[in-house]
Design a protein around this motif. Structure first.
Motif, mmCIF file in Angstrom:
data_model
loop_
_atom_site.group_PDB
_atom_site.id
_atom_site.type_symbol
_atom_site.label_atom_id
_atom_site.label_comp_id
_atom_site.label_asym_id
_atom_site.label_seq_id
_atom_site.Cartn_x
_atom_site.Cartn_y
_atom_site.Cartn_z
ATOM 1 N N ARG A 70 0.839 -1.190 0.000
ATOM 2 C CA ARG A 70 0.000 0.000 0.000
ATOM 3 C C ARG A 70 0.875 1.241 0.000
ATOM 4 O O ARG A 70 1.773 1.357 0.833
ATOM 5 N N LYS A 90 -7.579 -14.191 5.720
ATOM 6 C CA LYS A 90 -8.263 -14.137 4.423
ATOM 7 C C LYS A 90 -7.888 -15.335 3.548
ATOM 8 O O LYS A 90 -8.740 -15.986 2.958
ATOM 9 N N PRO A 141 -0.922 -5.833 -5.509
ATOM 10 C CA PRO A 141 -1.368 -4.433 -5.408
ATOM 11 C C PRO A 141 -2.291 -4.186 -4.210
ATOM 12 O O PRO A 141 -2.970 -5.085 -3.741
ATOM 13 N N ASP A 142 -2.297 -2.976 -3.746
ATOM 14 C CA ASP A 142 -3.269 -2.500 -2.758
ATOM 15 C C ASP A 142 -3.445 -1.007 -3.057
ATOM 16 O O ASP A 142 -3.068 -0.552 -4.148
ATOM 17 N N GLY A 144 -3.049 2.608 -3.895
ATOM 18 C CA GLY A 144 -1.922 3.411 -4.373
ATOM 19 C C GLY A 144 -0.943 2.650 -5.251
ATOM 20 O O GLY A 144 0.000 3.242 -5.776
ATOM 21 N N ARG A 181 -7.255 -10.355 -13.242
ATOM 22 C CA ARG A 181 -6.739 -10.047 -11.908
ATOM 23 C C ARG A 181 -7.160 -8.650 -11.459
ATOM 24 O O ARG A 181 -7.543 -8.443 -10.322
ATOM 25 N N THR A 185 -10.917 -8.343 -7.316
ATOM 26 C CA THR A 185 -11.412 -8.011 -5.970
ATOM 27 C C THR A 185 -12.835 -7.472 -6.058
ATOM 28 O O THR A 185 -13.734 -7.918 -5.331
ATOM 29 N N GLN A 212 -18.389 3.645 -1.545
ATOM 30 C CA GLN A 212 -17.365 4.657 -1.251
ATOM 31 C C GLN A 212 -16.017 4.199 -1.801
ATOM 32 O O GLN A 212 -15.558 3.110 -1.469
ATOM 33 N N GLY A 213 -15.389 5.030 -2.619
ATOM 34 C CA GLY A 213 -14.114 4.648 -3.242
ATOM 35 C C GLY A 213 -14.392 4.206 -4.657
ATOM 36 O O GLY A 213 -15.278 3.374 -4.895
ATOM 37 N N GLY A 218 -13.590 -0.331 -5.919
ATOM 38 C CA GLY A 218 -14.900 0.323 -5.995
ATOM 39 C C GLY A 218 -15.460 0.351 -7.404
ATOM 40 O O GLY A 218 -16.646 0.054 -7.616
ATOM 41 N N SER A 236 -18.262 7.520 -4.794
ATOM 42 C CA SER A 236 -17.409 8.619 -4.337
ATOM 43 C C SER A 236 -15.950 8.235 -4.493
ATOM 44 O O SER A 236 -15.619 7.059 -4.691
ATOM 45 N N ALA A 238 -11.781 10.225 -3.334
ATOM 46 C CA ALA A 238 -11.189 11.193 -2.414
ATOM 47 C C ALA A 238 -11.652 12.617 -2.715
ATOM 48 O O ALA A 238 -11.640 13.490 -1.840
ATOM 49 N N ASN A 275 -18.532 12.602 1.190
ATOM 50 C CA ASN A 275 -18.279 11.208 1.558
ATOM 51 C C ASN A 275 -19.046 10.827 2.820
ATOM 52 O O ASN A 275 -19.525 9.702 2.944
ATOM 53 N N ALA A 289 -15.286 1.007 0.022
ATOM 54 C CA ALA A 289 -14.231 0.407 -0.817
ATOM 55 C C ALA A 289 -13.043 1.355 -0.935
ATOM 56 O O ALA A 289 -12.419 1.442 -1.983
ATOM 57 N N ALA A 290 -12.780 2.072 0.164
ATOM 58 C CA ALA A 290 -11.633 2.998 0.137
ATOM 59 C C ALA A 290 -10.752 2.746 1.355
ATOM 60 O O ALA A 290 -10.076 1.726 1.439
ATOM 61 N N ALA A 311 -15.768 -4.042 1.313
ATOM 62 C CA ALA A 311 -14.828 -4.202 0.198
ATOM 63 C C ALA A 311 -13.445 -3.697 0.600
ATOM 64 O O ALA A 311 -12.424 -4.263 0.223
HETATM 65 P P1 NAD Z 1 -7.177 2.370 -5.178
HETATM 66 O O1 NAD Z 1 -5.990 3.172 -4.803
HETATM 67 O O2 NAD Z 1 -7.291 1.805 -6.546
HETATM 68 O O3 NAD Z 1 -8.519 3.223 -4.924
HETATM 69 C C1 NAD Z 1 -8.804 3.834 -3.715
HETATM 70 C C2 NAD Z 1 -10.032 4.719 -3.896
HETATM 71 O O4 NAD Z 1 -10.383 5.289 -2.634
HETATM 72 C C3 NAD Z 1 -9.807 5.887 -4.854
HETATM 73 O O5 NAD Z 1 -10.976 6.094 -5.628
HETATM 74 C C4 NAD Z 1 -9.586 7.053 -3.911
HETATM 75 O O6 NAD Z 1 -9.907 8.315 -4.483
HETATM 76 C C5 NAD Z 1 -10.546 6.683 -2.797
HETATM 77 N N1 NAD Z 1 -10.266 7.401 -1.548
HETATM 78 C C6 NAD Z 1 -9.067 7.671 -0.987
HETATM 79 N N2 NAD Z 1 -9.235 8.405 0.123
HETATM 80 C C7 NAD Z 1 -10.569 8.577 0.271
HETATM 81 C C8 NAD Z 1 -11.371 9.247 1.218
HETATM 82 N N3 NAD Z 1 -10.819 9.902 2.237
HETATM 83 N N4 NAD Z 1 -12.719 9.207 1.058
HETATM 84 C C9 NAD Z 1 -13.270 8.548 0.007
HETATM 85 N N5 NAD Z 1 -12.560 7.899 -0.913
HETATM 86 C C10 NAD Z 1 -11.228 7.923 -0.792
HETATM 87 O O7 NAD Z 1 -7.275 1.232 -4.055
HETATM 88 P P2 NAD Z 1 -8.008 -0.172 -4.160
HETATM 89 O O8 NAD Z 1 -7.018 -1.176 -4.616
HETATM 90 O O9 NAD Z 1 -9.300 -0.003 -4.851
HETATM 91 O O10 NAD Z 1 -8.260 -0.483 -2.598
HETATM 92 C C11 NAD Z 1 -9.398 0.012 -1.901
HETATM 93 C C12 NAD Z 1 -9.586 -0.792 -0.623
HETATM 94 O O11 NAD Z 1 -9.753 -2.182 -0.960
HETATM 95 C C13 NAD Z 1 -8.425 -0.759 0.369
HETATM 96 O O12 NAD Z 1 -8.943 -0.809 1.669
HETATM 97 C C14 NAD Z 1 -7.664 -2.019 0.063
HETATM 98 O O13 NAD Z 1 -6.906 -2.485 1.156
HETATM 99 C C15 NAD Z 1 -8.799 -2.955 -0.250
HETATM 100 N N6 NAD Z 1 -8.409 -4.123 -1.052
HETATM 101 C C16 NAD Z 1 -7.845 -3.983 -2.295
HETATM 102 C C17 NAD Z 1 -7.522 -5.123 -3.025
HETATM 103 C C18 NAD Z 1 -6.977 -5.043 -4.434
HETATM 104 O O14 NAD Z 1 -6.854 -6.099 -5.086
HETATM 105 N N7 NAD Z 1 -6.670 -3.882 -4.956
HETATM 106 C C19 NAD Z 1 -7.736 -6.398 -2.485
HETATM 107 C C20 NAD Z 1 -8.323 -6.498 -1.210
HETATM 108 C C21 NAD Z 1 -8.654 -5.350 -0.516
#
Ligand code: NAD
Length: 411
Positions: A70, A90, A141-142, A144, A181, A185, A212-213, A218, A236, A238, A275, A289-290, A311
């Motif tokens: 992350r 998990k 990935p996670d 960022g 892939r 998620t 959210q996210g 998301g 939504s 960030a 948000n 989902a954020a 999520a």
């Molecule tokens: P990402 O970086 O692709 O997207 C994150 C999203 O959250 C973006 O749209 C961002 O603008 C938004 N965001 C950030 N800060 C915010 C705030 N303060 N309020 C509202 N939205 C906000 O990340 P991702 O991979 O989609 O991961 C999202 C979540 O899912 C995390 O908790 C992550 O740990 C979890 N997750 C991701 C995966 C994966 O395969 N990517 C797997 C399991 C869990």
């Protein structure tokens, strides 16, 4: 409660349910290894900047450790430690042969150029290459980070250890990755959301969803649920939120975000909301989902959705979890709901090692099978023990990890 204290809280509840002895509880809670590294790079401006990176390798009793990287300003050791423990559970809940790990760098990726991001990632791997590997610990990935970052990780690791595509998953499909892939998620979240609706006798077209996210998880969740005829009324990121009673045009929103540096800022296809408003909307399903910790004591009482699908990792603080449970809100926990990503990562890793490739249909089919099986196991466990879905998921995961730990012996 800090994130790790929260993980410990849920862990203890499940350990009590299983009657695990204290010695086993401590063994399963303390991470195998925790690494903090300095990551110093030269910025495009010539300035030298030092970042702090982490990798926590929590448990390997069921297989090599697995978990994302992350990149986010809030990353610290406590958060990474809790997310690593969550990964151990998990991978056990979806029953794939992995342990758990997590890592990251405290950095705001939006302030980095592509070249800076690449330099940062390669320097991070310079610092970690000795403790990761396809049989040891496999990043993914996670928040960022994305498939592009995973490609740099593989390339940098290979400079030290030779050709090893299985050292990292979530790579681009064209560069030793696997089709499906990136969506996995979100698709997994969608699959289990439909399972919940099925168990409750609800129909997708009558289901209003707020998400959210709008990043990887998301946006793919939104697309899957829209394709399944659910009505996604709020989304939504960030930059803020958007609401449309008749349903957001999800595909248009995804197109807009992709063309706008992955941000919904300036999107005009719906009314603007905050948000905080999104979380408290009167919808049938809320999908955070954020970030973690977005539902806590301060807003738990105002959450109106009767169903929450986690999520994101750890979006609900334990105090809020209790309040919501008292009010009868059904919560599908992160260790099950977002396990689709690590499930497809497992397919990618196994195929990297066999030099074999599935097509997208096969990946989706196997993902559906894995998520469905995990969902049914957890749902039945919850009914049988008369506990929440979260406790049931922890019980299922913890029992598998404890069993493998015992079978391995001590010496
Ligand atoms: P990402 O970086 O692709 O997207 C994150 C999203 O959250 C973006 O749209 C961002 O603008 C938004 N965001 C950030 N800060 C915010 C705030 N303060 N309020 C509202 N939205 C906000 O990340 P991702 O991979 O989609 O991961 C999202 C979540 O899912 C995390 O908790 C992550 O740990 C979890 N997750 C991701 C995966 C994966 O395969 N990517 C797997 C399991 C869990």
């Amino acid at each position: 409660m800090t994130p790790f204290e929260a993980a410990q809280f849920y862990f203890t509840r499940a350990a009590d349910e299983l009657g695990l002895p204290d010695s086993m509880r401590r063994r399963l809670l303390v991470a195998k290894r925790e690494v903090q590294v300095q990551v110093t790079i030269e910025m495009d401006s010539g300035e030298i900047v030092t970042f702090i990176g982490y990798r926590v390798q929590h448990d390997n009793s069921r297989g090599p450790m697995k978990g994302g990287f992350r990149y986010h300003p809030q990353v610290d050791l406590d958060e990474v430690r809790s997310l690593a423990a969550l990964m151990t559970l998990k991978t056990a809940v979806v029953n794939i042969p992995y342990g758990g790990a997590k890592g990251g760098i405290a950095v705001d990726v939006h302030k980095l150029s592509v070249r800076e991001l690449e330099r940062l990632t390669r320097k991070f791997i310079d610092a970690l290459h000795d403790v990761i590997g396809p049989d040891i610990d496999i990043p993914a990935p996670d928040m960022g980070t994305d498939s592009r970052v995973m490609a740099w990780i593989m390339n940098q690791y290979n400079k030290y250890h030779g050709f090893n595509p299985g050292v990292v998953t979530g790579k681009p499909a064209e560069y030793y990755g696997i089709p499906g892939r990136e969506e996995a998620t979100g698709r997994g979240v969608g699959i289990v959301t439909l399972k919940v609706l099925g168990r409750l006798g609800r129909k997708p077209p009558q289901t209003r969803v707020a998400i959210q996210g709008f990043g990887n998880v998301g946006s793919h969740t939104a697309k899957f649920l829209r394709d399944a005829e659910c009505k996604v009324v709020a989304i939504s990121d960030a930059s803020g939120g958007f609401y449309r009673a008749d349903g957001i045009d999800v595909l248009a929103a995804i197109r807009y975000s992709n063309q706008n540096n992955r941000s919904l800022a300036g999107y005009t296809g719906a009314d603007h909301i905050t948000n905080a408003e999104l979380l408290e909307m009167d919808v049938d399903i809320l999908i955070p989902a954020a970030l973690g910790g977005v539902i806590d004591e301060s807003n738990a009482e105002r959450i109106k959705a009767p169903i929450i699908i986690e999520a994101a990792n750890e979006p609900i603080r334990p105090e809020a979890d209790h309040t919501l449970a008292e009010r009868g809100v059904l919560i599908l926990p992160d260790v099950l709901a977002n396990a689709g990503g690590v499930t497809v990562s497992y397919f990618e890793w196994a195929q990297n090692r066999q030099h074999y490739k599935w097509n997208l249909d096969r990946v989706r089919q196997e993902l559906e099978r894995g998520m469905t099986q995990a969902f049914e196991t957890v749902w039945d466990e919850a009914k049988q023990r008369k506990v929440s879905l979260r406790t049931a998921a922890y019980v299922v995961g913890l029992e598998r990890v404890a069993k493998a730990t015992t079978l391995a012996g001590l010496e």
